[in-house]
Design a protein around this motif. Sequence first.
Motif, PDB file in Angstrom:
ATOM      1  N   PHE A 102       0.534  -1.335  -0.073  1.00 12.63           N
ATOM      2  CA  PHE A 102      -0.081  -0.139  -0.074  1.00 12.63           C
ATOM      3  C   PHE A 102       1.071   1.391  -0.159  1.00 12.63           C
ATOM      4  N   TRP A 106       0.948   4.828  -2.687  1.00 15.72           N
ATOM      5  CA  TRP A 106       0.539   5.904  -1.828  1.00 15.72           C
ATOM      6  C   TRP A 106       1.363   7.024  -2.279  1.00 15.72           C
ATOM      7  N   SER A 140      -8.455   6.167  -0.874  1.00 17.53           N
ATOM      8  CA  SER A 140      -7.645   6.141   0.502  1.00 17.53           C
ATOM      9  C   SER A 140      -7.320   5.896   1.889  1.00 17.53           C
ATOM     10  N   THR A 535      -6.468   0.509  -3.855  1.00 19.07           N
ATOM     11  CA  THR A 535      -5.683   0.968  -2.961  1.00 19.07           C
ATOM     12  C   THR A 535      -7.325   0.553  -1.286  1.00 19.07           C
TER      13      THR A 535
END
Length: 578
Positions: A102, A106, A140, A535
Amino acid sequence: MAALFRRPTRLLTVVAAIVVLYILVIFIPKPPEELYGFQYFRSSFDWSTLTERNPVAKLTPLPRGSPKRLPKFQHNFASDKAPSRERLDLLESRRTEIRGAFVKSWNSYKKYAWMYDELTPVSGEGKDTLGGWAATLVDSLDTLWIMELRDEFRHAAAAAVTLDWSKTKETACNFFETTIRHLGGLLSAYDLSKEAALLEKAIELGDMLYSAYDTDNRMPPFFLDFDLAKEGLLVPGVHDPSAAVTSSGLEFTRLAQLTGQDKYYDAIDRVARVLDQTQNSTKLPGMWPTFLNMRNLDFSGQRGFTLGALADSLYEYLPKMYAITGGLEPMYEKMYRDAMDAVTKHLLFRPMTPGQDDILFTGSVYVSSQDGPELDTEGQHLGCFVGGMFGLGGKLFNIPEHTKIAEKIARGCAWAYNAFSTGIMPETFTLFPCPSLEPCPWDEVYWEGTADRRLPKGFKNTMDPKYILRPEAIESIFFMYRMTGNPEYQEIAWGMFQSIKKATETKLAFSAISDVMVAKAGDTEKTDSMESFWTSETLKYFYLIFSPPDLIDLDKYVLNTEAHPFLRPSARGFFTYT
Ligand code: DMJ
């Protein structure tokens, strides 16, 4: 005035002053307000001030009685033997690896695509696919919170509250996607963090989306065209994907609960009542056609039915709506039961597999005028959510048969993942059905003679061999783990995660791939796309299945179709916005 016109220079000065003032008002950005600890930018148009062309005479109120005590969905983990130290360490190391995936995604989004809808995970750019309101960021937020990336959460929340829903290059937005991703994302981020500025931003958006219901019959169109909405000229479509125009129930109900405003609930309740009234007058009674005529609300002519693409969340939201209304709206139970009776009778099938596996799939049905319902045994990745739905419905309405079906469907998707060289299921494929839901012997000769031989045994063909980072298979496996407490589901999940990682990882993040059938997972062709559900959903489910079961306890939260958790009403009553 007359004197002004006699003096042209004075007139020019006045005109110039008006122009300068106009430019100042329109083009110079307004400074942010300090709101709940954030530098908050209000959207440039306030949709709540719009006068409706088709106002509702009497609003249907949100069910406000004392919520029912609903049966528990989650397994009683407290009664299990405590996991060993080694097991706890293993689970933690898996969570760390998933969180790493993740963070990698990100960080690249932040570096290359900040405030764009998506990152292109191969070329490292930003692209707008959903109006340009930072879809990946908004989608997210709750995952950042759940993974305890709190500084990142604060940073992303600060950016989210600057979004201007009236600032977009588009003339219309996709009503469904904006509801499930943006509205859903903000509401769940609020439910988790209690940051009131996020709820304020959700209300701004909710008011814009609510304008979609200002049509003659109060049914929403597929696209929310901003100018038409402002003029009260929106019209519902005559051939819209059923999920897109009927499954905004959770988001609008939660918004109504949090604001105390019945109008949001009224809007989705009207759509649900249309579903309720038409459910048994379609060509496949119990189900609604894949495409709906929302203008005349006559659903009796269409012949195609599925739980997969285009229709999925219509069904997914039936038990979930029952949960979020605290069991106070009985029509959702009735619709769920009638729909699943039709599904069990007409769409459910057992595939013929070499190992005679105890698994099930749902296909799609075409109702022909001569032969009645004909089953197409096509499996879809999108259809894998059905395991979770049967599980939730089975528990909420005490139908043990449904929880068994749920496990078999979830295991069917796991079986399909396992069958392919990359360890991932393709977007769509066709299977050979057994004559009934009971096991049937494997017929190798028949398979060899009729199947595309590049496919694993048991598969007939695949029309679409891609994998686009979708969540539905891990979604159902996660639901089954929380429902049964069986750690085997965690092992299945870990296998899936490793396969997906191997086949989709790029230097920057993770990418959709064009074909799951390549010989080696590392040889996949990356198509440079990373939709926000990677995500928002896929990595969240992977993370949660290895987390303690009280992290997003499914007896306290209900997840929208984009995996955004909303608080469910409890015996303590509804949660209201103060
Ligand atoms: C998501 O946006 C949602 O889960 C939706 O309901 C279906 N498609 C994608 C994920 O595959």
